[in-house]
Design a protein around this motif. Structure first.
Motif, PDB file in Angstrom:
ATOM      1  N   LEU A   1       4.143   1.542  -0.904  1.00 28.01           N
ATOM      2  CA  LEU A   1       2.412   1.410  -0.333  1.00 28.01           C
ATOM      3  C   LEU A   1       1.407   0.278  -1.072  1.00 28.01           C
ATOM      4  O   LEU A   1       0.675  -0.256  -1.069  1.00 28.01           O
ATOM      5  CB  LEU A   1       2.045   2.387  -0.158  1.00 28.01           C
ATOM      6  CG  LEU A   1       0.488   2.294   0.705  1.00 28.01           C
ATOM      7  CD1 LEU A   1       0.891   2.123   1.886  1.00 28.01           C
ATOM      8  CD2 LEU A   1       0.321   4.459   0.712  1.00 28.01           C
ATOM      9  N   LEU A   2       1.910   0.480  -2.420  1.00 24.66           N
ATOM     10  CA  LEU A   2       0.707  -0.269  -3.749  1.00 24.66           C
ATOM     11  C   LEU A   2       0.902  -1.259  -3.947  1.00 24.66           C
ATOM     12  O   LEU A   2       0.029  -2.016  -3.869  1.00 24.66           O
ATOM     13  CB  LEU A   2       1.193   1.028  -4.922  1.00 24.66           C
ATOM     14  CG  LEU A   2       0.887   2.028  -5.033  1.00 24.66           C
ATOM     15  CD1 LEU A   2       1.145   2.033  -6.606  1.00 24.66           C
ATOM     16  CD2 LEU A   2      -0.926   2.198  -5.281  1.00 24.66           C
TER      17      LEU A   2
ATOM     18  N   GLU B   1       6.386   5.223  -1.877  1.00 24.25           N
ATOM     19  CA  GLU B   1       4.805   4.904  -3.181  1.00 24.25           C
ATOM     20  C   GLU B   1       4.482   4.397  -3.634  1.00 24.25           C
ATOM     21  O   GLU B   1       3.396   3.281  -3.215  1.00 24.25           O
ATOM     22  CB  GLU B   1       3.836   6.367  -3.697  1.00 24.25           C
ATOM     23  CG  GLU B   1       3.841   7.458  -3.383  1.00 24.25           C
ATOM     24  CD  GLU B   1       5.332   8.702  -3.090  1.00 24.25           C
ATOM     25  OE1 GLU B   1       6.431   7.683  -3.709  1.00 24.25           O
ATOM     26  OE2 GLU B   1       5.714   9.268  -2.635  1.00 24.25           O
TER      27      GLU B   1
ATOM     28  N   ARG C   1     -13.583   2.919  -1.896  1.00 29.23           N
ATOM     29  CA  ARG C   1     -12.697   2.817  -2.280  1.00 29.23           C
ATOM     30  C   ARG C   1     -12.274   1.322  -2.536  1.00 29.23           C
ATOM     31  O   ARG C   1     -11.143   1.199  -1.852  1.00 29.23           O
ATOM     32  CB  ARG C   1     -11.716   4.150  -2.473  1.00 29.23           C
ATOM     33  CG  ARG C   1     -10.684   3.902  -3.015  1.00 29.23           C
ATOM     34  CD  ARG C   1      -9.193   4.994  -2.512  1.00 29.23           C
ATOM     35  NE  ARG C   1      -8.224   5.027  -2.886  1.00 29.23           N
ATOM     36  CZ  ARG C   1      -7.054   5.816  -3.129  1.00 29.23           C
ATOM     37  NH1 ARG C   1      -6.442   5.374  -2.147  1.00 29.23           N
ATOM     38  NH2 ARG C   1      -5.962   5.604  -3.791  1.00 29.23           N
TER      39      ARG C   1
ATOM     40  N   TYR D   1      -4.606   2.946 -11.799  1.00 28.23           N
ATOM     41  CA  TYR D   1      -3.815   2.596 -10.579  1.00 28.23           C
ATOM     42  C   TYR D   1      -2.827   1.045 -10.475  1.00 28.23           C
ATOM     43  O   TYR D   1      -1.375   1.313 -10.396  1.00 28.23           O
ATOM     44  CB  TYR D   1      -3.579   2.366  -8.896  1.00 28.23           C
ATOM     45  CG  TYR D   1      -3.400   3.686  -8.214  1.00 28.23           C
ATOM     46  CD1 TYR D   1      -4.453   4.946  -8.670  1.00 28.23           C
ATOM     47  CD2 TYR D   1      -2.999   3.300  -7.079  1.00 28.23           C
ATOM     48  CE1 TYR D   1      -4.761   6.344  -7.937  1.00 28.23           C
ATOM     49  CE2 TYR D   1      -3.487   5.161  -6.628  1.00 28.23           C
ATOM     50  CZ  TYR D   1      -3.596   6.603  -6.673  1.00 28.23           C
ATOM     51  OH  TYR D   1      -3.872   6.806  -6.072  1.00 28.23           O
TER      52      TYR D   1
ATOM     53  N   ASP E   1      -9.595   7.988  -4.575  1.00 26.18           N
ATOM     54  CA  ASP E   1      -8.237   8.828  -3.659  1.00 26.18           C
ATOM     55  C   ASP E   1      -8.715  10.826  -4.039  1.00 26.18           C
ATOM     56  O   ASP E   1      -8.288  10.890  -2.939  1.00 26.18           O
ATOM     57  CB  ASP E   1      -6.535   8.844  -4.950  1.00 26.18           C
ATOM     58  CG  ASP E   1      -5.486   9.347  -4.367  1.00 26.18           C
ATOM     59  OD1 ASP E   1      -5.413   9.085  -3.304  1.00 26.18           O
ATOM     60  OD2 ASP E   1      -5.085  10.162  -5.036  1.00 26.18           O
TER      61      ASP E   1
ATOM     62  N   ARG F   1     -13.169   4.423   3.636  1.00 28.41           N
ATOM     63  CA  ARG F   1     -12.322   6.236   4.718  1.00 28.41           C
ATOM     64  C   ARG F   1     -13.168   6.509   5.121  1.00 28.41           C
ATOM     65  O   ARG F   1     -14.496   7.574   4.538  1.00 28.41           O
ATOM     66  CB  ARG F   1     -12.319   6.892   3.384  1.00 28.41           C
ATOM     67  CG  ARG F   1     -11.122   5.710   2.671  1.00 28.41           C
ATOM     68  CD  ARG F   1      -9.634   6.518   2.523  1.00 28.41           C
ATOM     69  NE  ARG F   1      -8.690   6.038   1.774  1.00 28.41           N
ATOM     70  CZ  ARG F   1      -6.959   6.776   1.449  1.00 28.41           C
ATOM     71  NH1 ARG F   1      -7.623   7.684   0.497  1.00 28.41           N
ATOM     72  NH2 ARG F   1      -6.281   6.014   1.245  1.00 28.41           N
TER      73      ARG F   1
ATOM     74  N   ARG G   1      -0.534  -2.750  -0.755  1.00 28.75           N
ATOM     75  CA  ARG G   1      -1.716  -3.787  -1.068  1.00 28.75           C
ATOM     76  C   ARG G   1      -2.396  -4.617  -1.791  1.00 28.75           C
ATOM     77  O   ARG G   1      -2.869  -5.475  -1.490  1.00 28.75           O
ATOM     78  CB  ARG G   1      -2.805  -1.768  -1.316  1.00 28.75           C
ATOM     79  CG  ARG G   1      -3.051  -0.835  -0.055  1.00 28.75           C
ATOM     80  CD  ARG G   1      -2.956   0.417  -1.537  1.00 28.75           C
ATOM     81  NE  ARG G   1      -3.072   1.761  -0.636  1.00 28.75           N
ATOM     82  CZ  ARG G   1      -2.799   2.522  -0.019  1.00 28.75           C
ATOM     83  NH1 ARG G   1      -2.802   3.077  -1.847  1.00 28.75           N
ATOM     84  NH2 ARG G   1      -2.767   3.990   0.372  1.00 28.75           N
TER      85      ARG G   1
HETATM   86  C1  IPM Z   1      -3.179   7.590  -0.118  1.00 30.39           C
HETATM   87  C2  IPM Z   1      -1.875   8.109  -1.216  1.00 30.39           C
HETATM   88  C3  IPM Z   1      -2.187   6.950  -1.428  1.00 30.39           C
HETATM   89  C4  IPM Z   1      -2.599   6.654  -3.070  1.00 30.39           C
HETATM   90  C5  IPM Z   1      -0.499   7.290  -2.344  1.00 30.39           C
HETATM   91  C6  IPM Z   1       0.820   7.839  -1.271  1.00 30.39           C
HETATM   92  C7  IPM Z   1       0.502   6.202  -2.896  1.00 30.39           C
HETATM   93  O1  IPM Z   1      -2.315   9.269  -1.390  1.00 30.39           O
HETATM   94  O2  IPM Z   1      -3.182   6.295   0.443  1.00 30.39           O
HETATM   95  O3  IPM Z   1      -5.087   7.855  -0.635  1.00 30.39           O
HETATM   96  O4  IPM Z   1      -3.019   7.041  -3.857  1.00 30.39           O
HETATM   97  O5  IPM Z   1      -3.555   5.914  -2.743  1.00 30.39           O
END
Ligand code: IPM
Ligand code: MG
Length: 365
Positions: free
Chosen positions: A95-96, A92, A137, A144, A250, A109, A99
């Motif tokens: 991913l953060l 995870e 979002r 975060y 989220d 979304r 971004r």
């Molecule tokens: C999302 C996911 C991510 C978030 C996780 C996987 C870090 O839940 O993209 O919504 O919390 O942003």
């Protein structure tokens, strides 16, 4: 043949069902390339897949690839095998990190209910028929990323804290994205906060009001997040565009996704100031069904459509994909997450192939 002017797409399959669903989107992309779409395609590692090979969920090589490409298509990250890995090396975190590294602050979304799937929603069909809402979002700030954050032991007591913080510039840039999106739709924007409790939400509200001055044609309303969660499942069609912070977005986007019948249907775009973007299905890596060939690839295929629209300016190709998906649903193809009654569910690759056949038909007329 490579050409420096040809846009480059980076494919990051990731973990769990990520590789299976991304494979289907890549088939769709190859079909478009075979029909004249000029793009270069490159693959890379992220999340657990990257950690397994490099001990980092967002390794140097992926950073370089991400910087040099024009758009990214991502599958999903995460899995229980990484539960014991240190937090800063977890999938995870990759991913953060991507971004944050690419400054992808605007996460779009959309929650769109396909008429064919109305009966798959957990709400009564009349409450969700023609649902079409967009959650904007904020994606690179808030709790975060806020500092300080820590888990510690104080006087033999375990304690942990995070910081929910926004400055006015972070709020106004996401506000502009949301107002512009609302202008192209039904011109109604609902900003979601917790201003009855949180200072950070008071500032959020203030800045939303200020930016609103520049968009007098858009109607702005405010809603507390607890009420917004309730309204989403009570009367979701009251919303056109919702704008909210990282954590609230989220949570609300998962709820909104479920209104559409399956979280397996919804794509997303994460954009920076220059419309460079990363595109991913909003569902996660679903480790419980990974490797079984039963996951729904449509959210990923629809994410590819968003990529072509927003980052590559290929509106026609995007619409062709979306129409192929609708045609496939009309023909009755359903993966197990959207199956209704006792019809037989199709596999991940059968679903991808059905989209491909429809796309070829659409392109050849
Ligand atoms: C999302 C996911 C991510 C978030 C996780 C996987 C870090 O839940 O993209 O919504 O919390 O942003
Ligand atoms: Mg989420």
């Amino acid at each position: 043949m490579t050409n420096s002017n040809t846009p480059k797409i980076l494919i990051l399959p990731g973990d769990g069902i990520g590789p299976e669903i991304v494979d289907e989107a890549v088939k769709v992309l190859e079909c478009l390339r075979g029909n004249g779409l000029l793009v270069e395609v490159e693959h890379g590692l992220i999340g657990g897949a990257a950690y397994d090979e490099t001990r980092s969920p967002f390794p140097e090589q992926t950073i370089a690839q991400a910087e040099s490409c024009d758009a990214i298509l991502l599958g999903a990250v995460g899995g229980p095998q990484y539960d014991e890995v240190e937090r800063h090396l977890r999938p995870e975190q990759g991913l953060l990190d991507i971004r944050a590294h690419l400054n992808l602050f605007a996460n779009l979304r959309p929650a769109l209910l396909y008429a064919e799937l109305a009966s798959a929603s957990s709400l009564k069909p009349e409450l969700v028929a023609n649902l079409d809402l967009l959650i904007v979002r904020e994606l690179t700030g808030g709790i975060y990323f806020g500092q300080p954050r820590e888990q510690l032991i104080e006087n033999n007591v375990r304690r942990a804290y995070n910081t929910m913080v926004y400055d006015e510039n972070e709020i106004s840039r996401i506000a502009h994205v949301a107002f512009l999106a609302a202008q192209k739709r039904d011109k109604r924007l609902c900003s979601v906060d917790k201003a009855n409790v949180l200072e950070v939400s008071l500032l959020w509200r203030e800045v939303m009001e200020e930016v609103h001055q520049q968009y007098p044609d858009v109607e702005l309303s405010h809603m507390y997040v607890d009420n917004a969660a309730m309204q989403l499942v009570r009367a979701p069609k009251q919303f056109d565009v919702m704008v909210t912070s990282n954590l609230f977005g989220d949570i609300l986007s998962d709820a909104a996704a479920m209104l559409t019948g399956s979280i397996g249907m919804l794509p997303s775009a994460s954009l920076n100031q220059e419309n460079k973007g990363m595109y991913e299905p909003i569902h996660g890596s679903a480790p419980d069904i990974a490797g079984q060939g039963i996951a729904n690839p449509l959210a990923t295929i629809l994410s590819l459509a968003m990529l072509l629209r927003y980052s590559l300016n290929q509106e026609m190709a995007a619409q062709n994909i979306e129409q192929a998906v609708i045609a496939t649903l009309q023909q009755g193809a359903r993966t197990q997450d959207i199956v209704d009654g006792n019809i037989q569910a199709v596999s991940t690759s059968d679903m991808g192939n059905a989209v491909l056949v429809n796309l070829q038909k659409i392109i050849s007329v």
